[in-house]
Design a protein around this motif. Structure first.
Motif, PDB file in Angstrom:
ATOM      1  N   SER A  41      33.080   0.886  42.278  1.00 41.04           N
ATOM      2  CA  SER A  41      34.264   1.315  41.532  1.00 41.04           C
ATOM      3  C   SER A  41      33.965   2.562  40.713  1.00 41.04           C
ATOM      4  N   THR A  42      32.711   2.715  40.323  1.00 43.45           N
ATOM      5  CA  THR A  42      32.334   3.918  39.581  1.00 43.45           C
ATOM      6  C   THR A  42      32.489   5.148  40.465  1.00 43.45           C
ATOM      7  N   GLY A  43      32.062   5.022  41.740  1.00 45.22           N
ATOM      8  CA  GLY A  43      32.228   6.140  42.669  1.00 45.22           C
ATOM      9  C   GLY A  43      33.679   6.451  42.919  1.00 45.22           C
ATOM     10  N   LEU A  44      34.518   5.406  42.969  1.00 44.05           N
ATOM     11  CA  LEU A  44      35.955   5.617  43.170  1.00 44.05           C
ATOM     12  C   LEU A  44      36.553   6.371  41.993  1.00 44.05           C
ATOM     13  N   ILE A  45      36.149   6.005  40.792  1.00 50.73           N
ATOM     14  CA  ILE A  45      36.656   6.686  39.593  1.00 50.73           C
ATOM     15  C   ILE A  45      36.260   8.151  39.606  1.00 50.73           C
ATOM     16  N   VAL A  46      35.014   8.428  39.992  1.00 49.48           N
ATOM     17  CA  VAL A  46      34.545   9.814  40.055  1.00 49.48           C
ATOM     18  C   VAL A  46      35.337  10.601  41.092  1.00 49.48           C
TER      19      VAL A  46
ATOM     20  N   VAL B  36      38.408   9.998  42.179  1.00 51.54           N
ATOM     21  CA  VAL B  36      39.773  10.226  41.666  1.00 51.54           C
ATOM     22  C   VAL B  36      39.776  11.343  40.638  1.00 51.54           C
ATOM     23  N   ALA B  37      38.779  11.352  39.776  1.00 44.83           N
ATOM     24  CA  ALA B  37      38.704  12.401  38.758  1.00 44.83           C
ATOM     25  C   ALA B  37      38.515  13.772  39.409  1.00 44.83           C
ATOM     26  N   ALA B  38      37.644  13.839  40.425  1.00 45.47           N
ATOM     27  CA  ALA B  38      37.407  15.112  41.113  1.00 45.47           C
ATOM     28  C   ALA B  38      38.672  15.589  41.823  1.00 45.47           C
ATOM     29  N   LEU B  39      39.405  14.647  42.449  1.00 43.40           N
ATOM     30  CA  LEU B  39      40.644  15.009  43.134  1.00 43.40           C
ATOM     31  C   LEU B  39      41.687  15.512  42.141  1.00 43.40           C
ATOM     32  N   SER B  40      41.747  14.896  40.976  1.00 39.17           N
ATOM     33  CA  SER B  40      42.698  15.324  39.943  1.00 39.17           C
ATOM     34  C   SER B  40      42.393  16.743  39.483  1.00 39.17           C
ATOM     35  N   VAL B  41      41.122  17.033  39.290  1.00 39.44           N
ATOM     36  CA  VAL B  41      40.730  18.384  38.874  1.00 39.44           C
ATOM     37  C   VAL B  41      41.088  19.394  39.952  1.00 39.44           C
TER      38      VAL B  41
END
Length: 306
Positions: A235-240, A242-247
């Protein structure tokens, strides 16, 4: 041993009354060695004795004989753990070493001499307890190493199970990761016949080594069991991600609006250029006269006709 005890008290009783002790405090952690200092102030004392709380003989030295050779009567609690500095006795060193100290060793230790100048020195020994794994010791109610298992697991999480049975006093149970960070968990406690059964369940979402730790502070006991958990979709990788995609989306939006603004500004400049008339275009220009009609030609004088 009681007779020897009485003899020492009678022999050194006058010293207790005539001269006050030189008291110092020595602290040591449990299971470490400690030196209790004492000096006769003269060379080669023929007789000295160490006593604990004026009730327990710790070490006796009489003309070269002592508890570690052929002198009988050593207390079983200290037997084989108390030594003196044999090579330094001739220079007046009556210090002793207590090896592998125990919490029960704490107390007041007094070094006394029977020579021409009676002297006694007292050391207050404080053995600080250390929590460690004592499963090899025969202590009633000692918590054994926890039983751990995986109750359930999916791609992004795992449910860990830890259990300790028949323990007293009540142990503290906790899950920790490889960085020793506590993992939130649900505890289930039951008490049967004065002992405790404890279950601890934790949900983890990343690959790591996890430990279930059982601690009984009252008896300075700590033990644990380790388990390795592999999470295929962290889930940590998923959060990262999602954050990268948002940026990335934010950067694309900024780029889009920037291009849109630049394009609008370009067309505005074109419109402005069309509305602007150069100065040279406003000056007079000369053009040829229009063609004359046949009627106009007939009216001209002959000499002017073509």
């Amino acid at each position: 041993m009681e007779l020897l005890h009485f003899y020492f008290l009678a022999l050194f009783g006058i010293i207790c009354c005539l001269e006050g002790p030189d008291i110092r405090t020595v602290r040591v952690r449990q299971d470490e060695d400690v030196v209790l200092p004492c000096s006769s102030g003269k060379t080669h004392p023929e007789f000295f004795v160490w006593m604990k709380d004026f009730r327990q003989e710790v070490f006796v030295y009489i003309g070269g004989r002592h508890y570690n050779n052929d002198f009988p009567g050593h207390d079983p609690q200290l037997k084989g753990r108390v030594f003196h500095f044999e090579d330094e006795v001739q220079s007046g060193n009556a210090s002793i070493v207590i090896r592998n100290t125990k919490v029960e060793d704490s107390g007041s230790y007094t070094c006394m001499f029977r020579d021409h100048h009676p002297l006694r020195q007292t050391v207050n020994l404080v053995v600080e307890p250390v929590s460690k794994d004592r499963t090899a010791e025969t202590i009633p109610g000692l918590a054994l190493r926890p039983h751990v298992a995986i109750l359930d697991q999916a791609k992004s999480w795992a449910l860990l199970h830890c259990e300790v049975q028949d323990a007293f006093p009540k142990p503290k149970l906790e899950w920790v990761d490889s960085d020793n960070n506590r993992v939130p968990a649900e505890e289930i406690v039951t008490q049967i016949g004065g002992t405790y059964n404890i279950i601890l369940r934790a949900r983890v979402t990343r690959t790591d080594h996890f430990r279930c730790v059982a601690t009984q502070e009252e008896i300075n006991h700590t033990t644990y069991t380790k388990i390795f958990i592999y999470i295929t979709e962290s889930s940590t990788g998923l959060i990262v991600a999602v954050a990268a995609l948002s940026v990335l989306l934010l950067l694309l939006m900024v780029l889009y609006y920037r291009l849109k603004y630049s394009k609008g500004k370009y067309f505005q400049q074109l419109i402005t250029m069309e509305e602007w008339t150069p100065q040279w275009s406003q000056e007079k220009t000369f053009s040829l006269p229009p063609e004359e009609t046949p009627q106009q030609l007939t009216r001209r004088p002959a000499n002017l006709q073509r």
